[in-house]
Write a protein that holds these residues in place. Structure first.
Motif, PDB file in Angstrom:
ATOM      1  N   TRP A  58      12.563  54.832 -20.619  1.00  9.68           N
ATOM      2  CA  TRP A  58      12.302  55.457 -21.613  1.00  9.68           C
ATOM      3  C   TRP A  58      12.992  56.808 -21.897  1.00  9.68           C
ATOM      4  O   TRP A  58      13.382  57.328 -23.068  1.00  9.68           O
ATOM      5  N   ALA A  59      12.651  57.716 -20.754  1.00  9.18           N
ATOM      6  CA  ALA A  59      12.936  59.036 -21.068  1.00  9.18           C
ATOM      7  C   ALA A  59      14.688  58.976 -21.115  1.00  9.18           C
ATOM      8  O   ALA A  59      15.147  59.792 -21.872  1.00  9.18           O
ATOM      9  N   ILE A  60      15.236  58.051 -20.477  1.00  8.08           N
ATOM     10  CA  ILE A  60      16.784  58.052 -20.553  1.00  8.08           C
ATOM     11  C   ILE A  60      17.061  57.591 -22.128  1.00  8.08           C
ATOM     12  O   ILE A  60      18.048  58.229 -22.810  1.00  8.08           O
ATOM     13  N   VAL A 105      15.314  58.294 -24.817  1.00  8.49           N
ATOM     14  CA  VAL A 105      15.272  59.376 -25.554  1.00  8.49           C
ATOM     15  C   VAL A 105      16.352  60.205 -25.509  1.00  8.49           C
ATOM     16  O   VAL A 105      16.971  60.722 -26.521  1.00  8.49           O
ATOM     17  N   ARG A 106      16.909  60.600 -24.528  1.00 10.03           N
ATOM     18  CA  ARG A 106      18.039  61.473 -24.169  1.00 10.03           C
ATOM     19  C   ARG A 106      19.316  60.963 -24.887  1.00 10.03           C
ATOM     20  O   ARG A 106      20.061  61.571 -25.689  1.00 10.03           O
ATOM     21  N   PRO A 160      14.855  63.073 -17.591  1.00  7.78           N
ATOM     22  CA  PRO A 160      15.722  63.054 -18.679  1.00  7.78           C
ATOM     23  C   PRO A 160      15.130  63.731 -19.842  1.00  7.78           C
ATOM     24  O   PRO A 160      15.961  64.200 -20.500  1.00  7.78           O
ATOM     25  N   LEU A 161      13.869  63.742 -20.178  1.00  4.80           N
ATOM     26  CA  LEU A 161      13.187  64.159 -21.268  1.00  4.80           C
ATOM     27  C   LEU A 161      13.475  65.806 -21.067  1.00  4.80           C
ATOM     28  O   LEU A 161      13.720  66.245 -22.397  1.00  4.80           O
ATOM     29  N   ALA A 206       8.930  54.192 -17.375  1.00  5.01           N
ATOM     30  CA  ALA A 206       8.932  55.675 -18.119  1.00  5.01           C
ATOM     31  C   ALA A 206      10.477  56.137 -17.928  1.00  5.01           C
ATOM     32  O   ALA A 206      10.873  56.820 -18.748  1.00  5.01           O
ATOM     33  N   ASN A 207      11.013  55.906 -16.884  1.00  2.52           N
ATOM     34  CA  ASN A 207      12.434  56.634 -16.594  1.00  2.52           C
ATOM     35  C   ASN A 207      13.426  55.912 -17.629  1.00  2.52           C
ATOM     36  O   ASN A 207      14.124  56.679 -18.198  1.00  2.52           O
ATOM     37  N   LEU A 241      10.412  61.291 -15.468  1.00  2.00           N
ATOM     38  CA  LEU A 241      10.535  61.709 -16.953  1.00  2.00           C
ATOM     39  C   LEU A 241      11.515  62.736 -17.017  1.00  2.00           C
ATOM     40  O   LEU A 241      11.744  63.411 -18.208  1.00  2.00           O
ATOM     41  N   GLU A 282      15.912  67.345 -20.097  1.00  2.00           N
ATOM     42  CA  GLU A 282      17.378  67.485 -20.554  1.00  2.00           C
ATOM     43  C   GLU A 282      17.484  67.494 -21.862  1.00  2.00           C
ATOM     44  O   GLU A 282      18.338  68.238 -22.476  1.00  2.00           O
TER      45      GLU A 282
END
Ligand code: SF4
Ligand code: SF4
Lengths: 426, 314
Positions: free
Chosen positions: A62-64, A66-67, B42-43, A59-60, B40, B45
């Protein structure tokens, strides 16, 4: 190993069901299901913690992604789909294969299979979840996900094959959730499931299972600009390999179930599954041979991608180890499945399952999606290996889907064992 | 629960051993939630950069004239804030009776890549990747075989024994990319140009897989351009600075060509290899080329019907 279900879980109490209560007591059923699903011994907690940890890493990552943008993957304008879509394709096959217990159970009235069918449905649910997540993480703009909702966004149906895929995958998920949910609920209530409420859906799920993998194949083979995918054999080959990976995965789940619960069943259902695998794998290998013959004997430009895949091209050999590993695993796995000892409970069968699952994961994933892009439509060769981010996200998706599968199977086992007890009392 | 009575109480939260278990579970759930929130992070940001208006924006073809103006304004405002540059977002419409077509004379193209460079500048491409909608292939004389071609050559041109073949979006009359898109984020305009609504595309890249001419480009990250190099003359459906995570492609410079100008690549070509115009106009040069030269299109067998013609002098 102690039994997490019967010794350390709270028992699900079966109420005396009256038809009027059916709907009203459903939320309570779900709540109790949650209790059971989160209860277990230390091994169970360890397992769930491990899966959660891997899912968190994914999840982490993936979040990176997306950013910072999909630049953190190793995909490019030349190879614009990678590990995510590879894993998606495999997942759809797994889901379609889950139905392979349903066919003998209901079409051929294999009574013993009936008991275990619900496991196949649970595998299908988890596999669809994995496929959906694999596509979701592949989107450049997940915030615009709502554009895909029919009626709200702009659904390009029936033109786009992707919209068909979205429909059939979600439909399959709903059908299987309904069947699993209904059967569990009825057992929880201590009632006999009413065939009217699930048998039509079971038959629907058989047709639907074929459709999800066929439509997924159409996604690729409908693209005239990609000769490697543009073959009418793609859909049948998808199905054949799905009917190997699905049953093989179910066999593994059954094995784990047998050693962690007191649930007992005869060896026959597993043997039926192995017969299915034998046939499906032979058909799959036959079609592969036929395809390779057409490609290489003709020697046309269509063979460029296959040549790159199997032997490398202009010094680029990125996929060669993958595909030969897949072929070796599939062949050894098939030989093992054909050995008489595969019909007995034991190591041979387990190894055969693992080999075939691994082989098909590569064949339907890295070995199918990537060579569609290499060489590119203008014959440039740009290679691809997944980045660390892609591996983390994919591992996270697997972990999360297995976590859901664990909960589903645990519930099934708990409800199942209790209702056996009820049956002996009444 | 209306009728909880028929159900015997569950031994879950109200028995001794379960109490401790329940407490542990609650702790686990809290920890778990905290872990997910951290993973999560970074989302959040990233979400700061997406405004509510942007998130809710409708498909280009469903916007009213007023809504369009508001969108263009917002985009201009965003560009000022982000890059410190004043830009104008225009939206010229297709002209009735116009069907654009392009032709390229392979006998005179020398492979200098001036067209690709002009595209890079005109269309506000990412500087670091040197992106361009045009790829120029150095081909072996004696055939048109892309397998023998090379798009990454790095030597003086023209080389003996070679000819040069620029490839860009063919603006197919029957575009497989448009068929592929699940949400109609890409479509064909009346004058034949295939466009993308960069504010509607979800970045699934199915169109990129579907295009047989390697014509599409994905924004793997937000494009970086120094402020002084930004082309301020921008079209909503063409060369405005694209957001991260969406698809883009050649638009025959519609912000220029619909205003009567020539595409940037044509103007930059030092040899006059490029011919562009309205093929419905009987007096146009493009019409003359199509009617009088032995032209061919790429991958005719796929039935995509390109509007991009190649020809040789004799
Ligand atoms: S060349 Fe590619 S991007 Fe352009 S219209 Fe044809 S399929 Fe679409
Ligand atoms: S990347 Fe964008 S334009 Fe292309 S198919 Fe996906 S949503 Fe449509």
């Amino acid at each position: 190993m102690s039994d997490p279900v019967s010794t350390s879980s709270p028992q699900i109490t079966t109420p005396v069901g009256r038809s009027g209560d059916l709907i009203a007591s459903y939320p309570r059923f779900l709540w109790r299901a949650l209790q059971v699903a989160t209860d277990g011994n230390w091994l169970f907690y360890g397992w769930m913690t491990l899966l959660t940890a891997i899912a968190l890493v994914g999840a982490n990552a993936w979040a990176i992604q997306v950013r910072d943008g999909m630049i953190v993957t190793n995909m490019s304008d030349h190879v614009s789909w990678g590990l995510y879509i590879a894993n998606f394709t495999f997942g759809v096959g797994l889901a379609a294969g889950g139905v392979m217990m349903v066919i003998p159970a209901y079409l051929y009235d294999d009574e013993e299979m009936h008991e275990l069918v619900i496991i196949g449905e649970a595998v299908a649910v988890a596999a669809i979840l994995m496929s959906t997540l694999s596509v979701a993480v592949d989107l450049g703009r997940p915030d615009r996900f709502w554009h895909l909702i029919p009626g709200v966004g702009k659904f390009n149906w029936p033109m786009s094959m992707l919209t068909w895929d979205i429909i059939v995958l979600n439909g399959y998920l709903v059908i299987n959730l309904h069947i699993v949910g209904y059967l569990l609920y009825m057992r929880y209530l201590g009632r006999k499931p009413n065939p009217r409420w699930y048998v039509p859906f079971v038959f629907l799920s058989i047709i639907w299972a074929i459709s999800i993998h066929t439509v997924t194949a159409f996604l690729y083979c409908g693209l005239g600009g990609r000769p490697f995918w543009n073959t009418s054999l793609l859909a049948p080959r998808f199905l054949a390999s799905a009917f190997v990976s699905g049953p093989a995965f179910i066999l593994l789940v059954l094995r784990i179930l047998r050693s962690t619960t007191h649930w007992e069943w005869s060896p026959r259902p597993a043997q039926t599954l192995i017969q299915i695998i034998r046939v499906a794998m032979s058909v799959n290998l036959l079609m592969l041979t036929s395809e390779l013959f057409t490609l290489f004997y003709t020697g046309s430009g269509h063979a460029a991608a296959a040549k790159y895949l199997f032997f490398g091209s202009h010094g680029a050999i990125g996929l060669v180890p993958w595909i030969w590993a897949a072929i070796a695993m599939n062949l050894i796995g098939t030989v093992l499945f054909f050995m008489p000892s595969a019909l007995e409970r034991g190591g041979v069968r387990i190894i055969a399952c693992l080999l075939c699952i691994g082989g098909i994961w590569i064949e339907k994933g890295m070995g199918l999606v990537i060579p569609g892009f290499i060489p590119s439509t203008l014959h440039e060769i740009v290679e691809y290996t997944p980045s660390a981010t892609e591996w983390k996200v994919t591992a996270g998706i697997w972990a999360f889907s297995i976590l859901v599968l664990t909960i589903l199977v645990k519930l099934i086992a708990a409800v199942r064992q209790h209702s056996i007890a009820m049956g002996t009392h009444s | 629960m209306s009728n909880g009575a028929p159900f015997p109480t569950l031994p879950i939260l109200d028995q001794e051993p379960s109490n401790r278990r329940g407490f542990l579970k609650a702790c686990g759930a809290t920890l778990g939630l905290a872990a997910w929130a951290t993973a999560l992070k970074p989302l959040t940001e990233w979400a700061q950069d997406v405004s509510v208006e942007e998130f809710l924006q409708k498909h280009y073809r469903e916007l009213t004239a007023d809504q369009k103006q508001a969108v263009f304004h917002r985009l201009e405002e965003d560009c000022r804030k982000e890059h410190g540059v004043d830009v104008t977002i225009s939206d010229p419409q297709a002209i009735p009776g116009v069907q654009f077509a392009y032709a390229l004379n392979l006998s005179v193209c020398i492979g200098c890549r001036k067209c690709a460079e002009a595209c890079h500048i005109e269309n506000n491409h990412d500087r670091a990747t040197n992106n361009s909608y045009i790829r120029v292939f150095e081909m072996e004389m004696g055939g048109i075989d892309f397998e023998q071609g090379n798009a990454t050559y790095d030597h003086p041109v023209p080389q003996p024994g070679k000819f040069y073949m620029p490839v860009q979006c063919q603006q197919c009359e029957n575009p497989p990319c448009v068929k592929a898109c699940p949400i109609e984020a890409t479509w064909q305009e009346q004058d034949g140009i295939v466009v993308v609504d960069y504010n509607w595309c979800i970045g699934c890249r199915y169109c990129e897989a579907a295009c047989p001419y390697h014509a599409r480009r994905f924004n793997w990250e937000a494009p970086q351009i120094p402020a002084e190099e930004i082309n301020p003359d921008q079209g909503y459906l063409s060369n405005r600075i694209r957001p991260q995570g969406v698809m883009e492609k050649c638009t025959f410079c519609l912000h220029r060509t619909r205003e009567g100008k020539m595409p940037a690549c044509l103007e930059a070509c030092p040899t006059g290899a490029r011919v562009f115009g309205n093929m419905l106009d009987p007096n146009s040069e493009i019409r003359w080329v199509i009617e009088n030269k032995r032209t061919f299109v790429l991958k005719e067998e796929l039935g995509t019907k390109p509007r991009f013609y190649y020809f040789f002098d004799e």
